[in-house]
Design a protein around this motif. Structure first.
Motif, PDB file in Angstrom:
ATOM      1  N   ALA A  25     -70.275  -8.099  77.287  1.00 48.08           N
ATOM      2  CA  ALA A  25     -70.926  -8.009  78.601  1.00 48.08           C
ATOM      3  C   ALA A  25     -70.738  -9.308  79.381  1.00 48.08           C
ATOM      4  CB  ALA A  25     -72.409  -7.688  78.427  1.00 48.08           C
ATOM      5  N   ALA A  26     -70.875 -10.447  78.708  1.00 46.16           N
ATOM      6  CA  ALA A  26     -70.715 -11.736  79.385  1.00 46.16           C
ATOM      7  C   ALA A  26     -69.274 -11.927  79.855  1.00 46.16           C
ATOM      8  CB  ALA A  26     -71.114 -12.871  78.449  1.00 46.16           C
ATOM      9  N   GLY A  27     -68.317 -11.649  78.975  1.00 43.48           N
ATOM     10  CA  GLY A  27     -66.917 -11.826  79.334  1.00 43.48           C
ATOM     11  C   GLY A  27     -66.476 -10.895  80.455  1.00 43.48           C
ATOM     12  N   PHE A  28     -66.856  -9.628  80.362  1.00 42.75           N
ATOM     13  CA  PHE A  28     -66.466  -8.669  81.383  1.00 42.75           C
ATOM     14  C   PHE A  28     -67.138  -8.973  82.722  1.00 42.75           C
ATOM     15  CE2 PHE A  28     -66.432  -4.478  83.472  1.00 42.75           C
ATOM     16  CZ  PHE A  28     -65.049  -4.246  83.456  1.00 42.75           C
ATOM     17  N   SER A  29     -68.376  -9.417  82.694  1.00 43.14           N
ATOM     18  CA  SER A  29     -69.080  -9.770  83.936  1.00 43.14           C
ATOM     19  C   SER A  29     -68.394 -10.936  84.640  1.00 43.14           C
ATOM     20  CB  SER A  29     -70.542 -10.137  83.638  1.00 43.14           C
ATOM     21  OG  SER A  29     -71.218  -9.036  83.112  1.00 43.14           O
ATOM     22  N   ALA A  30     -67.956 -11.928  83.867  1.00 46.53           N
ATOM     23  CA  ALA A  30     -67.238 -13.056  84.464  1.00 46.53           C
ATOM     24  C   ALA A  30     -65.911 -12.595  85.060  1.00 46.53           C
ATOM     25  CB  ALA A  30     -67.004 -14.143  83.418  1.00 46.53           C
ATOM     26  N   LEU A  31     -65.246 -11.691  84.381  1.00 43.54           N
ATOM     27  CA  LEU A  31     -63.970 -11.159  84.880  1.00 43.54           C
ATOM     28  C   LEU A  31     -64.174 -10.391  86.188  1.00 43.54           C
ATOM     29  CD1 LEU A  31     -60.987 -10.925  84.056  1.00 43.54           C
ATOM     30  CD2 LEU A  31     -61.574  -8.795  82.902  1.00 43.54           C
ATOM     31  N   VAL A  32     -65.194  -9.563  86.233  1.00 45.57           N
ATOM     32  CA  VAL A  32     -65.490  -8.790  87.447  1.00 45.57           C
ATOM     33  C   VAL A  32     -65.919  -9.717  88.581  1.00 45.57           C
ATOM     34  CG1 VAL A  32     -67.081  -7.092  88.447  1.00 45.57           C
ATOM     35  CG2 VAL A  32     -65.992  -6.655  86.244  1.00 45.57           C
ATOM     36  N   PHE A  33     -66.635 -10.796  88.260  1.00 50.26           N
ATOM     37  CA  PHE A  33     -67.029 -11.771  89.274  1.00 50.26           C
ATOM     38  C   PHE A  33     -65.792 -12.270  90.037  1.00 50.26           C
ATOM     39  CE2 PHE A  33     -67.403 -16.301  90.325  1.00 50.26           C
ATOM     40  CZ  PHE A  33     -68.411 -16.244  91.270  1.00 50.26           C
ATOM     41  N   TRP A  34     -64.721 -12.594  89.303  1.00 45.97           N
ATOM     42  CA  TRP A  34     -63.505 -13.075  89.958  1.00 45.97           C
ATOM     43  C   TRP A  34     -62.882 -12.009  90.855  1.00 45.97           C
ATOM     44  CZ3 TRP A  34     -61.636 -17.678  90.880  1.00 45.97           C
ATOM     45  CH2 TRP A  34     -62.123 -18.737  90.120  1.00 45.97           C
ATOM     46  N   SER A  35     -62.977 -10.737  90.471  1.00 48.63           N
ATOM     47  CA  SER A  35     -62.404  -9.682  91.317  1.00 48.63           C
ATOM     48  C   SER A  35     -63.213  -9.505  92.607  1.00 48.63           C
ATOM     49  CB  SER A  35     -62.331  -8.355  90.554  1.00 48.63           C
ATOM     50  OG  SER A  35     -63.617  -7.809  90.382  1.00 48.63           O
ATOM     51  N   LEU A  36     -64.454  -9.955  92.618  1.00 47.08           N
ATOM     52  CA  LEU A  36     -65.275  -9.856  93.821  1.00 47.08           C
ATOM     53  C   LEU A  36     -65.028 -11.002  94.800  1.00 47.08           C
ATOM     54  CD1 LEU A  36     -68.703  -8.827  92.249  1.00 47.08           C
ATOM     55  CD2 LEU A  36     -67.128  -7.360  93.515  1.00 47.08           C
ATOM     56  N   ILE A  37     -64.649 -12.171  94.295  1.00 46.88           N
ATOM     57  CA  ILE A  37     -64.510 -13.340  95.171  1.00 46.88           C
ATOM     58  C   ILE A  37     -63.061 -13.692  95.516  1.00 46.88           C
ATOM     59  CG2 ILE A  37     -66.664 -14.335  94.335  1.00 46.88           C
ATOM     60  CD1 ILE A  37     -64.911 -16.377  92.781  1.00 46.88           C
ATOM     61  N   SER A  38     -62.124 -12.959  94.937  1.00 50.30           N
ATOM     62  CA  SER A  38     -60.724 -13.281  95.189  1.00 50.30           C
ATOM     63  C   SER A  38     -59.924 -12.008  95.425  1.00 50.30           C
ATOM     64  CB  SER A  38     -60.169 -14.030  93.972  1.00 50.30           C
ATOM     65  OG  SER A  38     -58.841 -14.412  94.200  1.00 50.30           O
ATOM     66  N   PRO A  39     -58.973 -12.047  96.358  1.00 53.61           N
ATOM     67  CA  PRO A  39     -58.120 -10.866  96.557  1.00 53.61           C
ATOM     68  C   PRO A  39     -57.353 -10.541  95.266  1.00 53.61           C
ATOM     69  CG  PRO A  39     -57.783 -12.473  98.312  1.00 53.61           C
ATOM     70  CD  PRO A  39     -58.635 -13.123  97.282  1.00 53.61           C
ATOM     71  N   ILE A  40     -57.143  -9.272  95.032  1.00 49.27           N
ATOM     72  CA  ILE A  40     -56.489  -8.811  93.801  1.00 49.27           C
ATOM     73  C   ILE A  40     -55.116  -9.466  93.613  1.00 49.27           C
ATOM     74  CG2 ILE A  40     -55.519  -6.783  92.627  1.00 49.27           C
ATOM     75  CD1 ILE A  40     -58.515  -6.740  92.581  1.00 49.27           C
ATOM     76  N   ARG A  41     -54.314  -9.612  94.655  1.00 46.53           N
ATOM     77  CA  ARG A  41     -52.956 -10.172  94.522  1.00 46.53           C
ATOM     78  C   ARG A  41     -52.987 -11.640  94.073  1.00 46.53           C
ATOM     79  NH1 ARG A  41     -54.124  -9.766  99.782  1.00 46.53           N
ATOM     80  NH2 ARG A  41     -53.975 -11.651 101.033  1.00 46.53           N
ATOM     81  N   ARG A  42     -54.089 -12.348  94.409  1.00 50.55           N
ATOM     82  CA  ARG A  42     -54.181 -13.758  94.013  1.00 50.55           C
ATOM     83  C   ARG A  42     -54.713 -13.940  92.590  1.00 50.55           C
ATOM     84  NH1 ARG A  42     -56.600 -17.750  97.867  1.00 50.55           N
ATOM     85  NH2 ARG A  42     -55.310 -19.114  96.622  1.00 50.55           N
ATOM     86  N   LEU A  43     -55.283 -12.884  92.013  1.00 51.84           N
ATOM     87  CA  LEU A  43     -55.817 -12.980  90.662  1.00 51.84           C
ATOM     88  C   LEU A  43     -54.736 -13.246  89.615  1.00 51.84           C
ATOM     89  CD1 LEU A  43     -58.487 -10.120  90.538  1.00 51.84           C
ATOM     90  CD2 LEU A  43     -58.890 -12.577  90.610  1.00 51.84           C
ATOM     91  N   PHE A  44     -53.508 -12.883  89.912  1.00 49.60           N
ATOM     92  CA  PHE A  44     -52.440 -13.009  88.930  1.00 49.60           C
ATOM     93  C   PHE A  44     -51.621 -14.281  89.084  1.00 49.60           C
ATOM     94  CE2 PHE A  44     -53.446  -8.498  89.239  1.00 49.60           C
ATOM     95  CZ  PHE A  44     -53.767  -8.251  87.917  1.00 49.60           C
ATOM     96  N   GLU A  45     -52.059 -15.170  89.961  1.00 45.44           N
ATOM     97  CA  GLU A  45     -51.411 -16.481  90.059  1.00 45.44           C
ATOM     98  C   GLU A  45     -51.774 -17.290  88.813  1.00 45.44           C
ATOM     99  OE1 GLU A  45     -52.935 -18.136  93.671  1.00 45.44           O
ATOM    100  OE2 GLU A  45     -51.849 -16.704  94.941  1.00 45.44           O
ATOM    101  N   ARG A  46     -50.834 -18.106  88.360  1.00 48.93           N
ATOM    102  CA  ARG A  46     -51.007 -18.865  87.117  1.00 48.93           C
ATOM    103  C   ARG A  46     -52.307 -19.692  87.130  1.00 48.93           C
ATOM    104  NH1 ARG A  46     -49.151 -21.422  82.691  1.00 48.93           N
ATOM    105  NH2 ARG A  46     -48.964 -23.665  82.650  1.00 48.93           N
ATOM    106  N   ARG A  47     -52.527 -20.438  88.201  1.00 46.53           N
ATOM    107  CA  ARG A  47     -53.711 -21.298  88.299  1.00 46.53           C
ATOM    108  C   ARG A  47     -54.997 -20.462  88.247  1.00 46.53           C
ATOM    109  NH1 ARG A  47     -56.079 -23.447  93.279  1.00 46.53           N
ATOM    110  NH2 ARG A  47     -57.614 -24.964  92.629  1.00 46.53           N
ATOM    111  N   ARG A  48     -54.999 -19.327  88.941  1.00 43.86           N
ATOM    112  CA  ARG A  48     -56.165 -18.440  88.977  1.00 43.86           C
ATOM    113  C   ARG A  48     -56.421 -17.829  87.598  1.00 43.86           C
ATOM    114  NH1 ARG A  48     -59.291 -17.620  93.916  1.00 43.86           N
ATOM    115  NH2 ARG A  48     -57.623 -18.659  94.977  1.00 43.86           N
TER     116      ARG A  48
END
Length: 189
Positions: A25-48
């Motif tokens: 639950a903790a890991g998945f919640s953190a992952l979903v948090f990133w999908s809410l604050i960042s555009p999907i195309r930028r999620l796959f950048e190395r730094r992100r």
């Protein structure tokens, strides 16, 4: 909110231990948090991706460190008591709230844990006198027809401290230290 919802629904969907549920639950919640604050195309950048990995690991680490303060959903102690003697069906003959120190010999704790779903958790009874742990034992368990798991452990006379007066507690915990519930009694002079 997602963390709380996952902590509640994952055990209903999958048979797993509550610690695994907590970490997922903790890991998945953190992952979903990133999908809410960042555009999907930028999620796959190395730094992100590195930041996402660090955030997920941090969320899981904080959940592991704070597991004692996060109850194991959906387990709870529905009834707990301490006494000196058992009935044949596993209930106590006498439930004690206050006990004179001269009467404290072998003590038996019986706790009924409500388990609406199947879990892989192992439970323990932690006998405490004040802030000190007197005994940490794996109780005998009996599954009752009502969806309860009856846990029963004994604190033998030789395990009792010399100074017995004060507040006593029996914590029901998972083997990973998550507190399910507590039963208390007092020893008086």
């Amino acid at each position: 909110t997602l963390f709380g919802c996952l902590n509640l629904t994952l055990p209903a969907i999958l048979t797993m231990s509550t610690i695994a549920t907590l970490l997922l639950a903790a890991g998945f919640s953190a992952l979903v948090f990133w999908s809410l604050i960042s555009p999907i195309r930028r999620l796959f950048e190395r730094r992100r991706l590195i930041l996402i990995g660090i955030t997920v690991a941090l969320a899981m680490g904080v959940s592991w460190a704070g597991r004692r303060f996060i109850p194991p959903v959906p387990l709870s102690v529905s009834k707990g008591a301490v006494g000196p003697l058992l009935l044949p069906d596993g209930r106590l003959k006498l439930e004690i709230i206050n006990l004179h120190t001269s009467m404290m010999n072998e003590m038996i704790a019986v706790t009924d844990v409500a388990m609406p779903i199947e879990t892989l958790d192992t439970m323990v009874h932690v006998w405490r006198h004040g802030d000190k742990i007197v005994s940490r034992t794996r109780p005998k368990s009996i599954r009752l027809n009502s969806g309860l798991l009856r846990l029963q452990s004994t604190l033998a006379q030789q395990q009792l401290p010399i100074k017995r007066v004060g507040r006593w507690a029996i914590d029901v915990e998972t083997s990973y230290g998550q507190l399910i519930g507590r039963t208390e009694f007092n020893v008086i002079e």
